[in-house]
Design a protein around this motif. Structure first.
Motif, PDB file in Angstrom:
ATOM      1  N   ASP A   1       0.760  -1.151   0.086  1.00 21.77           N
ATOM      2  CA  ASP A   1       0.150  -0.124  -0.045  1.00 21.77           C
ATOM      3  C   ASP A   1       0.688   1.200  -0.140  1.00 21.77           C
ATOM      4  OD1 ASP A   1       0.780  -0.871   2.320  1.00 21.77           O
ATOM      5  OD2 ASP A   1      -1.023  -0.159   3.604  1.00 21.77           O
TER       6      ASP A   1
ATOM      7  N   THR B   1       2.357   4.148   5.858  1.00 27.10           N
ATOM      8  CA  THR B   1       1.271   4.300   4.950  1.00 27.10           C
ATOM      9  C   THR B   1      -0.033   4.987   5.439  1.00 27.10           C
ATOM     10  OG1 THR B   1       0.298   2.042   5.203  1.00 27.10           O
ATOM     11  CG2 THR B   1       1.851   2.319   3.590  1.00 27.10           C
ATOM     12  N   ARG B   2      -0.419   4.863   6.429  1.00 28.51           N
ATOM     13  CA  ARG B   2      -1.492   5.578   7.048  1.00 28.51           C
ATOM     14  C   ARG B   2      -1.287   6.434   8.573  1.00 28.51           C
ATOM     15  NH1 ARG B   2      -6.627   4.826   5.128  1.00 28.51           N
ATOM     16  NH2 ARG B   2      -7.064   6.791   6.772  1.00 28.51           N
TER      17      ARG B   2
ATOM     18  N   ASP C   1      -4.983  -5.697   5.966  1.00 29.10           N
ATOM     19  CA  ASP C   1      -4.377  -6.392   4.615  1.00 29.10           C
ATOM     20  C   ASP C   1      -3.035  -6.685   4.658  1.00 29.10           C
ATOM     21  OD1 ASP C   1      -6.915  -5.771   3.350  1.00 29.10           O
ATOM     22  OD2 ASP C   1      -6.314  -3.520   3.470  1.00 29.10           O
ATOM     23  N   ASP C   2      -2.606  -7.059   5.933  1.00 23.86           N
ATOM     24  CA  ASP C   2      -1.185  -7.619   6.225  1.00 23.86           C
ATOM     25  C   ASP C   2      -0.636  -8.689   5.421  1.00 23.86           C
ATOM     26  OD1 ASP C   2       1.313  -8.370   7.142  1.00 23.86           O
ATOM     27  OD2 ASP C   2       0.862  -7.270   9.255  1.00 23.86           O
TER      28      ASP C   2
ATOM     29  N   PRO D   1       1.564   0.570   8.843  1.00 28.00           N
ATOM     30  CA  PRO D   1       0.506   1.663   8.622  1.00 28.00           C
ATOM     31  C   PRO D   1       1.232   3.002   9.240  1.00 28.00           C
ATOM     32  CG  PRO D   1       0.017   0.009  10.609  1.00 28.00           C
ATOM     33  CD  PRO D   1       0.922  -0.535   9.791  1.00 28.00           C
TER      34      PRO D   1
ATOM     35  N   THR E   1      -4.894  -1.804   6.364  1.00 27.64           N
ATOM     36  CA  THR E   1      -3.646  -1.385   5.976  1.00 27.64           C
ATOM     37  C   THR E   1      -2.661  -2.726   5.696  1.00 27.64           C
ATOM     38  OG1 THR E   1      -2.601  -1.055   8.085  1.00 27.64           O
ATOM     39  CG2 THR E   1      -3.688   0.687   6.866  1.00 27.64           C
TER      40      THR E   1
ATOM     41  N   CYS F   1      -3.761  -5.193  11.491  1.00 31.28           N
ATOM     42  CA  CYS F   1      -3.502  -4.614  10.127  1.00 31.28           C
ATOM     43  C   CYS F   1      -4.302  -5.797   9.245  1.00 31.28           C
ATOM     44  CB  CYS F   1      -2.046  -4.552   9.592  1.00 31.28           C
ATOM     45  SG  CYS F   1      -1.461  -3.473  10.871  1.00 31.28           S
TER      46      CYS F   1
END
Length: 264
Positions: free
Chosen positions: A175, A248-249, A217-218, A245, A241, A215
């Motif tokens: 991501d 990315t976030r 989408d790990d 993260p 995420t 997370c």
């Protein structure tokens, strides 16, 4: 958020990478802007952080010192030395209950081994581990159906194997943009084998207020393993995420830090 600017925040990064401050910096910048809190990343001896020598060279030097009569014995390479580094950082703080410690991946095992500390107010885990006493990092990860490929370098260290910048990015930072993936790949490093085979002797997460970021989408740590450890935290929050993260976030990570501050 009364008194938030007096808080300290320490980030403990994951395995097989160096330069924790780079991994944490995007969240550090946003956290400072939104709360006034200055945060920092712990340097992990097992990954060569803070040393001009490669990890294997450090290990040879430590063995040489240990062999000298009357010499002070250094902490064993790996988990023991990393936990000692965290305890030393916490010891340097003036006020009890003034620190939030963030553990990413292997960083959670370091928090456990460091034991309870009066400086710690709260813990934040990011795709991490809250191990029982007697568990080694390798044991924690042994049930994963798609484990990260790691090889023994034959010099007392382990490294990821079979990856390049592209495949590493696709697994750990899918991501993130390509430039960030390449920067991350340049910080992948060997790590002392003791980080993976040393059983914990403490459980520093027990009895401490904590939040776990699952997370969703790990592609590195399975959602099942994350949820198993998240159940041991005081509370858990799922974020959309990959494994990092805080890169990315950072907004999502800072929001949970602010929530911890509000609970204090």
């Amino acid at each position: 958020m009364t008194g938030a600017t007096q808080m300290d925040l320490i980030f403990v990064h994951g395995a097989l990478v160096r330069d924790g401050q780079w991994w944490w910096q995007r969240t550090a910048d946003l956290l400072l802007a939104r709360t006034g809190i200055r945060s920092r990343a712990l340097e992990l001896p097992s990954c060569g952080d803070g040393s001009p020598q490669p990890v294997a060279a450090q290990r040879v030097a430590e063995q040489s010192v240990a062999a000298q009569p009357g010499a002070a014995q250094p902490a064993a390479p790996g988990l023991v030395a990393d936990a000692a580094a965290l305890r030393a950082e916490l010891d340097s703080l003036d006020d009890p209950g003034s620190a939030i410690v963030v553990g990413h991946s292997y960083g959670g095992t370091v928090i456990a081994e460091a034991g309870t500390h009066p400086a710690v107010r709260s813990l934040l885990y990011v795709s991490s581990y809250l191990p029982d006493i007697g568990q080694a990092q390798g044991m924690i990860m042994s049930g994963e159906s798609d484990p990260v490929s790691i090889s023994d370098n034959g010099d007392g260290t382990l490294s990821v194997t079979g990856y390049d910048a592209s495949s590493f990015g696709a697994r750990f930072l899918q991501d993130a943009d390509t430039g960030t993936q390449n920067e991350a790949w340049s910080r992948v490093t060997a790590q002392a084998v003791g980080s993976f085979i040393t059983p914990t002797t403490a459980a520093g997460w027990q009895g401490v207020d904590s939040t776990y970021l699952v997370c969703a989408d790990d592609r590195s740590t399975s959602i099942g393993l994350q949820r198993f450890h998240a159940a041991r935290a005081t509370r858990s929050v799922e974020v959309p995420t990959g494994h990092h993260p805080f890169i990315t976030r950072p907004d999502l990570v800072v929001a949970e830090i602010e929530a911890l501050l509000d609970r204090s």
